[in-house]
Scaffold this motif. Structure first.
Motif, PDB file in Angstrom:
ATOM      1  N   MET A 147     -29.594 -37.892 -24.832  1.00 16.43           N
ATOM      2  CA  MET A 147     -28.989 -37.523 -26.119  1.00 16.43           C
ATOM      3  C   MET A 147     -27.947 -38.555 -26.525  1.00 16.43           C
ATOM      4  O   MET A 147     -27.115 -38.957 -25.709  1.00 16.43           O
ATOM      5  CB  MET A 147     -28.335 -36.148 -25.999  1.00 16.43           C
ATOM      6  N   GLN A 148     -27.994 -38.943 -27.803  1.00 22.59           N
ATOM      7  CA  GLN A 148     -26.998 -39.902 -28.263  1.00 22.59           C
ATOM      8  C   GLN A 148     -25.699 -39.200 -28.607  1.00 22.59           C
ATOM      9  O   GLN A 148     -25.694 -38.103 -29.163  1.00 22.59           O
ATOM     10  CB  GLN A 148     -27.551 -40.627 -29.482  1.00 22.59           C
ATOM     11  N   LYS A 149     -24.580 -39.827 -28.270  1.00 25.26           N
ATOM     12  CA  LYS A 149     -23.291 -39.198 -28.550  1.00 25.26           C
ATOM     13  C   LYS A 149     -22.946 -39.281 -30.032  1.00 25.26           C
ATOM     14  O   LYS A 149     -23.304 -40.246 -30.714  1.00 25.26           O
ATOM     15  CB  LYS A 149     -22.203 -39.897 -27.739  1.00 25.26           C
ATOM     16  N   ILE A 150     -22.214 -38.257 -30.497  1.00 28.89           N
ATOM     17  CA  ILE A 150     -21.781 -38.238 -31.888  1.00 28.89           C
ATOM     18  C   ILE A 150     -20.702 -39.306 -32.096  1.00 28.89           C
ATOM     19  O   ILE A 150     -19.790 -39.435 -31.279  1.00 28.89           O
ATOM     20  CB  ILE A 150     -21.209 -36.837 -32.243  1.00 28.89           C
ATOM     21  N   GLN A 151     -20.827 -40.064 -33.169  1.00 29.91           N
ATOM     22  CA  GLN A 151     -19.875 -41.137 -33.442  1.00 29.91           C
ATOM     23  C   GLN A 151     -18.769 -40.658 -34.376  1.00 29.91           C
ATOM     24  O   GLN A 151     -18.990 -39.791 -35.216  1.00 29.91           O
ATOM     25  CB  GLN A 151     -20.596 -42.329 -34.083  1.00 29.91           C
ATOM     26  N   ASN A 181     -29.077 -28.583 -26.846  1.00 24.85           N
ATOM     27  CA  ASN A 181     -30.458 -28.975 -26.561  1.00 24.85           C
ATOM     28  C   ASN A 181     -31.476 -28.113 -27.304  1.00 24.85           C
ATOM     29  O   ASN A 181     -32.672 -28.358 -27.198  1.00 24.85           O
ATOM     30  CB  ASN A 181     -30.709 -28.917 -25.050  1.00 24.85           C
ATOM     31  N   TYR A 229     -20.373 -35.242 -25.292  1.00 22.42           N
ATOM     32  CA  TYR A 229     -21.147 -35.130 -26.531  1.00 22.42           C
ATOM     33  C   TYR A 229     -20.665 -36.075 -27.642  1.00 22.42           C
ATOM     34  O   TYR A 229     -21.417 -36.406 -28.538  1.00 22.42           O
ATOM     35  CB  TYR A 229     -21.067 -33.690 -27.079  1.00 22.42           C
ATOM     36  N   ASP A 266     -18.488 -39.582 -28.838  1.00 24.63           N
ATOM     37  CA  ASP A 266     -17.840 -40.839 -28.523  1.00 24.63           C
ATOM     38  C   ASP A 266     -16.417 -40.706 -29.084  1.00 24.63           C
ATOM     39  O   ASP A 266     -16.126 -41.144 -30.191  1.00 24.63           O
ATOM     40  CB  ASP A 266     -18.609 -41.976 -29.220  1.00 24.63           C
TER      41      ASP A 266
END
Ligand code: NAP
Ligand code: MG
Length: 404
Positions: free
Chosen positions: A1-5, A403, A34, A36
């Motif tokens: 999962m990509q982290k929230i920016q 998820n 979760y 950044d």
């Protein structure tokens, strides 16, 4: 999962004792996996405040003006015992007081409602947020004990020498007198913070005082609120489907008790002092109360309303098991992240804040909670968890949501 920016940093103000321990647990377990996480970090822990002669607190407040949104951990307000305990150079002022003075803000206290932790007032289904004016009136008074017969007068001397005077009372025996004041600037700032906050949560704003009796003083508060509403906020409120209204304080008290909640209630300094303690206890637990400082310029600082939970911290230091409730501190973070998300048009960040709130509530509603809530809940099968275990349980619920 990509982290929230994140595009803009949050101003992060770390604090003291048990809440400092919780602070790190929340970041490590519920946020950093979760997001950044982008923050500008200010350590308001007592040691750092002492090292910097409290400059760090001022810097943190200035950073809040720069970025607009801050999240703060509970901090020790030193008394004589703390000066000794931490070998402080001096008895520093309350960080909250310092920050409030620099941001010129108003504090809003909002309870977190959870199924199974029921408010004492059965009709309350939604939170009632209290806003207390933090300047003047009886808190900056001038009092005289009248020894015997004589005349009490109220006198104002303008800079050009013009004198206005009125008789307060012609005493025939001993008594007491008191002079109080407020300023248009402070009342306007208060009113503006209330309108800004109510708009930001899309709720109605109530203001109440005693204008029928205090025809100049309290009426002036009422007039300032009404004028500001009519001139600057009416359209904005209508656009989100909310409204502002004034009602006499005794009527407001009766209405609050019969209401479902879900509004912001603004009060003068003394009224707010008295009513906010009643509201906090009627909603169930101090550990479920959040506190938001809103400046008239629209800066927001989020924190838990409780202190550093010193008693639990000493147990923690001795290696004993603690069960400290982190809910209000988690909600301080989610409040700040959501606001940051709104300001930056960052939907992912706002959605994350919503999910973490839900995960926290659902964890408790499933019967997993800290000791303070286990004592008062109506949920039948309860698992009393330790400080960290509770945060891990939330993590589990949150993972499933992220998820899903
Ligand atoms: P406190 O930290 O609010 O705690 C008082 C008691 O309330 C605790 O001993 C605990 O009761 C219960 N409690 C409060 N928060 C809890 C939580 N999250 N989970 C479980 N129980 C909780 O007040 P204090 O001990 O009087 O003050 C400690 C320090 O906090 C002081 O140095 C004060 O200056 C500072 N303070 C800071 C702020 C702030 O930064 N906003 C506000 C208030 C006080 P039990 O012991 O019965 O479990
Ligand atoms: Mg009080």
């Amino acid at each position: 999962m990509q982290k929230i920016q994140m595009t803009t940093p949050l101003v992060e103000m770390d604090g003291d004792e048990m809440t400092r321990i919780i602070w790190k647990m929340i970041k490590d377990n519920l946020l950093s996996p979760y997001i950044d996480l982008k923050t500008e970090y200010y350590d308001l822990g007592l040691k750092k405040r002492d090292e910097t002669d409290d400059q760090i607190t001022i810097d943190a407040a200035e950073a809040t003006k720069k970025y607009g949104v801050a999240v703060k951990c509970a901090t020790i307000t030193p008394n004589a015992a703390r000066v000794e305990e931490y070998h402080l150079k001096k008895m520093y002022k309350s960080p909250n007081g310092t920050i409030r003075a620099l941001l010129d803000g108003t504090v809003f206290r909002a309870p977190i409602l959870i199924k199974g932790i029921e408010p004492y007032v059965r009709s309350w289904k939604k939170p009632i947020t209290m806003a207390r004016h933090a300047y003047g009136d009886v808190y900056k008074n001038s009092e005289i004990r009248v020894p015997g017969a004589g005349t009490a007068e109220i006198i104002f001397t303008a800079e050009d020498g013009t004198v206005t005077r009125k008789t307060i009372h012609k005493f025939t025996g001993p008594g007491i007198i008191q002079g109080i004041h407020n300023t248009d600037k402070s009342i306007e700032g208060f009113a503006r913070s209330c309108f800004e906050y109510a708009l930001s949560v899309k709720q109605d704003l109530w203001f109440s005082c005693k204008d029928t009796i205090s025809k100049t003083y309290d009426t002036h508060f009422k007039e300032i609120f009404q004028k500001l509403y009519d001139e600057e906020y009416k359209e904005k409120f209508e656009a989100v489907g909310t409204t502002y209204f004034y009602t006499l304080i005794d009527d407001a008290v009766a209405r609050v008790m019969r209401s479902e909640g879900g509004f912001v209630w603004a009060l003068k300094n003394y009224d707010g002092d008295v009513m906010s303690d009643m509201m906090a206890s009627s909603f169930g637990s101090l550990a479920l109360m959040t506190s938001i400082l809103v400046s008239p310029a629209g800066y927001f600082e989020y924190e838990a309303a409780h202190g550093t939970v010193q008693r639990h911290y000493y147990k923690y230091l001795k290696g004993e098991k603690t069960s400290t409730n982190s809910v209000a501190t988690i909600f301080a973070w989610t409040g700040a992240l959501r606001k940051r998300g709104e300001l930056d048009g960052n939907q992912a960040l706002q959605d994350f804040a919503d999910k973490l709130d839900e995960a926290t509530l659902e964890t408790i509603e499933s019967g997993k909670m800290t000791g303070d809530l286990a004592l008062i809940t109506t949920i039948p099968e309860v698992q009393k968890l330790g400080t960290e275990e509770f945060i891990f349980a939330i993590r589990e619920t949150l993972d499933k949501k992220m998820n899903a």
